[in-house]
Design an enzyme around this catalytic site. Structure first.
Site, PDB file in Angstrom:
ATOM      1  N   ASP A  96      23.264 -73.973 -65.772  1.00 38.26           N
ATOM      2  CA  ASP A  96      22.543 -75.040 -66.466  1.00 38.26           C
ATOM      3  C   ASP A  96      23.232 -75.581 -67.708  1.00 38.26           C
ATOM      4  OD1 ASP A  96      22.349 -72.953 -68.230  1.00 38.26           O
ATOM      5  OD2 ASP A  96      20.248 -72.511 -67.798  1.00 38.26           O
ATOM      6  N   GLU A 132      19.348 -77.219 -71.388  1.00 42.81           N
ATOM      7  CA  GLU A 132      19.571 -76.554 -70.106  1.00 42.81           C
ATOM      8  C   GLU A 132      18.507 -76.877 -69.057  1.00 42.81           C
ATOM      9  OE1 GLU A 132      19.743 -75.095 -73.090  1.00 42.81           O
ATOM     10  OE2 GLU A 132      21.792 -74.313 -73.247  1.00 42.81           O
ATOM     11  N   HIS A 205      22.447 -67.699 -80.003  1.00 44.78           N
ATOM     12  CA  HIS A 205      23.282 -68.899 -79.975  1.00 44.78           C
ATOM     13  C   HIS A 205      22.559 -70.180 -79.577  1.00 44.78           C
ATOM     14  CE1 HIS A 205      23.540 -69.596 -75.612  1.00 44.78           C
ATOM     15  NE2 HIS A 205      23.464 -68.300 -75.498  1.00 44.78           N
ATOM     16  N   HIS A 238      28.558 -65.195 -81.559  1.00 45.81           N
ATOM     17  CA  HIS A 238      29.004 -66.378 -80.819  1.00 45.81           C
ATOM     18  C   HIS A 238      29.952 -67.178 -81.717  1.00 45.81           C
ATOM     19  CE1 HIS A 238      28.772 -70.245 -78.758  1.00 45.81           C
ATOM     20  NE2 HIS A 238      28.165 -69.658 -77.743  1.00 45.81           N
TER      21      HIS A 238
HETATM   22  C1  UD1 Z   1      26.862 -73.402 -74.272  1.00 41.96           C
HETATM   23  C2  UD1 Z   1      25.831 -73.977 -73.288  1.00 41.96           C
HETATM   24  C3  UD1 Z   1      24.639 -73.039 -73.191  1.00 41.96           C
HETATM   25  C4  UD1 Z   1      25.075 -71.609 -72.894  1.00 41.96           C
HETATM   26  C5  UD1 Z   1      26.133 -71.163 -73.892  1.00 41.96           C
HETATM   27  C6  UD1 Z   1      26.649 -69.795 -73.518  1.00 41.96           C
HETATM   28  C7  UD1 Z   1      25.585 -76.423 -73.178  1.00 41.96           C
HETATM   29  C8  UD1 Z   1      25.038 -77.633 -73.808  1.00 41.96           C
HETATM   30  N1  UD1 Z   1      25.347 -75.250 -73.807  1.00 41.96           N
HETATM   31  O1  UD1 Z   1      26.261 -73.383 -75.547  1.00 41.96           O
HETATM   32  O2  UD1 Z   1      23.785 -73.482 -72.138  1.00 41.96           O
HETATM   33  O3  UD1 Z   1      23.946 -70.774 -72.991  1.00 41.96           O
HETATM   34  O4  UD1 Z   1      27.229 -72.099 -73.865  1.00 41.96           O
HETATM   35  O5  UD1 Z   1      27.307 -69.186 -74.593  1.00 41.96           O
HETATM   36  O6  UD1 Z   1      26.214 -76.498 -72.153  1.00 41.96           O
HETATM   37  N2  UD1 Z   1      33.127 -72.259 -79.660  1.00 41.96           N
HETATM   38  C9  UD1 Z   1      34.400 -71.793 -79.906  1.00 41.96           C
HETATM   39  N3  UD1 Z   1      35.006 -71.033 -78.926  1.00 41.96           N
HETATM   40  C10 UD1 Z   1      34.419 -70.719 -77.751  1.00 41.96           C
HETATM   41  C11 UD1 Z   1      33.116 -71.205 -77.514  1.00 41.96           C
HETATM   42  C12 UD1 Z   1      32.493 -71.973 -78.484  1.00 41.96           C
HETATM   43  O7  UD1 Z   1      34.976 -72.021 -80.942  1.00 41.96           O
HETATM   44  O8  UD1 Z   1      35.025 -70.023 -76.922  1.00 41.96           O
HETATM   45  C13 UD1 Z   1      32.452 -73.069 -80.705  1.00 41.96           C
HETATM   46  C14 UD1 Z   1      32.988 -74.501 -80.808  1.00 41.96           C
HETATM   47  O9  UD1 Z   1      32.987 -74.888 -82.142  1.00 41.96           O
HETATM   48  C15 UD1 Z   1      31.944 -75.306 -80.044  1.00 41.96           C
HETATM   49  C16 UD1 Z   1      30.677 -74.535 -80.388  1.00 41.96           C
HETATM   50  O10 UD1 Z   1      31.074 -73.169 -80.403  1.00 41.96           O
HETATM   51  O11 UD1 Z   1      31.902 -76.643 -80.446  1.00 41.96           O
HETATM   52  C17 UD1 Z   1      29.509 -74.714 -79.437  1.00 41.96           C
HETATM   53  O12 UD1 Z   1      29.908 -74.589 -78.081  1.00 41.96           O
HETATM   54  P1  UD1 Z   1      29.064 -75.353 -76.941  1.00 41.96           P
HETATM   55  O13 UD1 Z   1      29.647 -75.036 -75.598  1.00 41.96           O
HETATM   56  O14 UD1 Z   1      28.902 -76.769 -77.296  1.00 41.96           O
HETATM   57  O15 UD1 Z   1      27.623 -74.754 -77.082  1.00 41.96           O
HETATM   58  P2  UD1 Z   1      27.094 -73.261 -76.884  1.00 41.96           P
HETATM   59  O16 UD1 Z   1      26.103 -72.999 -77.941  1.00 41.96           O
HETATM   60  O17 UD1 Z   1      28.239 -72.344 -76.710  1.00 41.96           O
HETATM   61  N1  UDP Z   2      28.363 -61.389 -73.282  1.00 43.77           N
HETATM   62  C1  UDP Z   2      29.693 -60.987 -73.475  1.00 43.77           C
HETATM   63  N2  UDP Z   2      30.125 -60.746 -74.744  1.00 43.77           N
HETATM   64  C2  UDP Z   2      29.335 -60.898 -75.829  1.00 43.77           C
HETATM   65  C3  UDP Z   2      27.997 -61.334 -75.642  1.00 43.77           C
HETATM   66  C4  UDP Z   2      27.558 -61.584 -74.353  1.00 43.77           C
HETATM   67  O1  UDP Z   2      30.443 -60.821 -72.509  1.00 43.77           O
HETATM   68  O2  UDP Z   2      29.801 -60.640 -76.951  1.00 43.77           O
HETATM   69  C5  UDP Z   2      27.903 -61.671 -71.909  1.00 43.77           C
HETATM   70  C6  UDP Z   2      26.598 -61.053 -71.487  1.00 43.77           C
HETATM   71  O3  UDP Z   2      26.785 -59.791 -70.905  1.00 43.77           O
HETATM   72  C7  UDP Z   2      26.062 -62.061 -70.480  1.00 43.77           C
HETATM   73  C8  UDP Z   2      26.637 -63.376 -70.943  1.00 43.77           C
HETATM   74  O4  UDP Z   2      27.694 -63.076 -71.846  1.00 43.77           O
HETATM   75  O5  UDP Z   2      26.587 -61.804 -69.178  1.00 43.77           O
HETATM   76  C9  UDP Z   2      25.580 -64.204 -71.638  1.00 43.77           C
HETATM   77  O6  UDP Z   2      26.203 -65.293 -72.214  1.00 43.77           O
HETATM   78  P1  UDP Z   2      25.553 -66.144 -73.372  1.00 43.77           P
HETATM   79  O7  UDP Z   2      24.519 -65.346 -74.073  1.00 43.77           O
HETATM   80  O8  UDP Z   2      26.690 -66.706 -74.152  1.00 43.77           O
HETATM   81  O9  UDP Z   2      24.922 -67.355 -72.564  1.00 43.77           O
HETATM   82  P2  UDP Z   2      23.543 -67.588 -71.793  1.00 43.77           P
HETATM   83  O10 UDP Z   2      23.389 -66.495 -70.799  1.00 43.77           O
HETATM   84  O11 UDP Z   2      22.481 -67.640 -72.827  1.00 43.77           O
HETATM   85  O12 UDP Z   2      23.730 -68.920 -71.150  1.00 43.77           O
END
Ligand code: UD1
Ligand code: UDP
Length: 366
Positions: A96, A132, A205, A238
């Site tokens: 999602d 989502e 997050h 995160h």
């Molecule tokens: C995204 C997804 C959310 C999912 C989450 C899992 C969308 C809109 N959101 O949210 O559904 O639950 O991922 O974790 O699709 N960043 C880094 N390095 C990384 C990842 C993120 O620096 O490896 C930072 C960046 O500044 C980025 C910010 O985190 O702009 C947010 O990342 P983004 O993918 O937009 O949103 P999430 O909160 O990670």
């Molecule tokens: N996870 C991970 N490292 C971390 C925190 C979470 O590998 O430091 C894993 C966790 O086991 C789960 C997944 O990441 O499988 C969940 O991801 P996240 O919470 O980022 O996203 P969501 O599930 O809310 O979309």
């Protein structure tokens, strides 16, 4: 030979798609390609390394503080030439996220069949989780294959008028991943630090929790650490700077809270297996923790994963400081309350979801 293109871009999609990719690559019936959008960078690459999956295409869309507009438009524009070049028989997307939505939309524009892994999860509140709930609902409209993890998810899709021949109950591929990561003899310096204490593992997050809700959640957590001397808290933060700023403000300087970098999935699963309980607003963790018998306090108002609530291992506590604190304190103080939540149930299947998905693709495509 049929061509399958798997598209994913964030940590949780990768954790749940890699078992499918590996299963597909085991089969000579499929030519399997992987396109990562790079919506996440470091947190995605961590997972690819653990599963040893190499991407054929990397759209590299991530930048700091990206907006929903950035992610969606960049993916849409950059994935078009990949789809036109590869001409896959089916594109698999997961869950999602904005990656899921944009990839499915691109396939719809080019009339390429979509397989949606983890289909049919719903809160029926379009703003929670945000964005989502919108993403997953729109993918259901276009998907040729809806791989529903549970019968509850299947029933949502049927109620929305999706024909039954497009729905397949497979279990959740996260259980496939979990089966390979938990190790009896696992050790880690941060776990050594927590030895002799009760370990709480936390993550946070969600977009709708950024800002004031995060402050309230973290204040509750800090009070737990300060009032329970036998508790230690580990929080792999995160990488979103909007999360890190608040964590720094509310949680630094407490010697029983350790803020660490995101763990790779093998580490995270083993940390969870050794914790007494989990505090989170994550989606995927709500599926993993019940399988491990770990009580989870879900810091959200609503969930699309009612199976763990029904089983008694999850409790929705919202983002109110006092409610989080009191519910967590009760779990720590009252063994009966704790025991009632802590029993392993596995509503998400037997760890063979990826095998089922590949079998369905083989039976219908080949
Ligand atoms: C995204 C997804 C959310 C999912 C989450 C899992 C969308 C809109 N959101 O949210 O559904 O639950 O991922 O974790 O699709 N960043 C880094 N390095 C990384 C990842 C993120 O620096 O490896 C930072 C960046 O500044 C980025 C910010 O985190 O702009 C947010 O990342 P983004 O993918 O937009 O949103 P999430 O909160 O990670
Ligand atoms: N996870 C991970 N490292 C971390 C925190 C979470 O590998 O430091 C894993 C966790 O086991 C789960 C997944 O990441 O499988 C969940 O991801 P996240 O919470 O980022 O996203 P969501 O599930 O809310 O979309």
């Amino acid at each position: 030979m049929k061509k399958v293109l798997a598209v994913f871009g964030t940590r949780p999609e990768a954790i749940k798609m890699c078992p499918v990719v590996l299963e597909l690559r085991n089969s000579s019936d499929f030519d399997t390609r992987v396109c990562v959008t790079g919506q996440h960078r470091q947190m995605l690459d961590q997972v690819l390394d653990v599963f040893n999956v190499k991407a054929d295409y990397d759209l590299a869309v991530m930048h700091e503080r990206q907006t929903l507009f950035d992610i969606t438009t960049h993916i849409l524009n950059r994935i078009k030439p990949v789809l036109e070049l590869e001409k896959p028989d089916v594109v698999l997307v997961h869950g999602d996220t904005s990656t899921t939505f944009a990839a499915a939309l691109a396939c719809f524009y080019l009339q390429i069949p979509v397989g949606h892994v983890e289909a049919g999860l719903r809160t029926y509140d379009i703003y929670a989780p945000f964005p989502e709930e919108f993403n997953r609902r729109t993918v259901s409209i276009v998907a040729r294959y809806n791989f529903a993890p549970t019968t509850t998810a299947r029933d949502h899709l049927l109620a929305e008028g999706i024909p039954s021949e497009k729905i397949f109950v497979t279990g959740n591929t996260v259980i496939d991943a979990l089966k390979t990561t938990i190790k009896e003899n696992y050790v880690h310096p941060d776990l050594q630090w927590a030895e002799g204490s009760r370990l709480i593992l936390m993550t946070a997050h969600r977009r709708e929790n950024l800002g004031e809700p995060l402050h309230r959640m973290f204040r509750a957590v800090r009070r737990i650490a300060e009032n329970f001397p036998d508790v230690k808290i580990i929080y792999p933060i995160h990488m979103n700077p909007a999360v890190r700023e608040v964590a720094d403000m509310e949680l630094r300087g407490c010697d029983r809270i350790r803020l660490i970098e995101p763990l790779d999935v093998l580490d995270f699963h083993n940390f969870m297996a050794r914790s007494v309980l989990v505090l989170t607003d994550s989606g995927g963790i709500q599926e993993e923790a019940p399988a491990l018998g770990k009580p989870v306090l879900v810091m959200r108002e609503t969930t699309e994963r009612p199976e763990g609530i029904d089983a008694g291992t999850l409790k929705l506590v919202g983002t109110d400081e006092e409610t989080i604190y009191q519910t967590c304190a009760e779990l720590l103080l009252d063994q009966d309350v704790y025991n009632a939540m802590s029993h392993a149930v596995n509503p998400y299947g037997d760890g063979n979801a990826a095998k089922r998905i590949v079998k369905i693709l083989r039976e219908t495509l080949i």
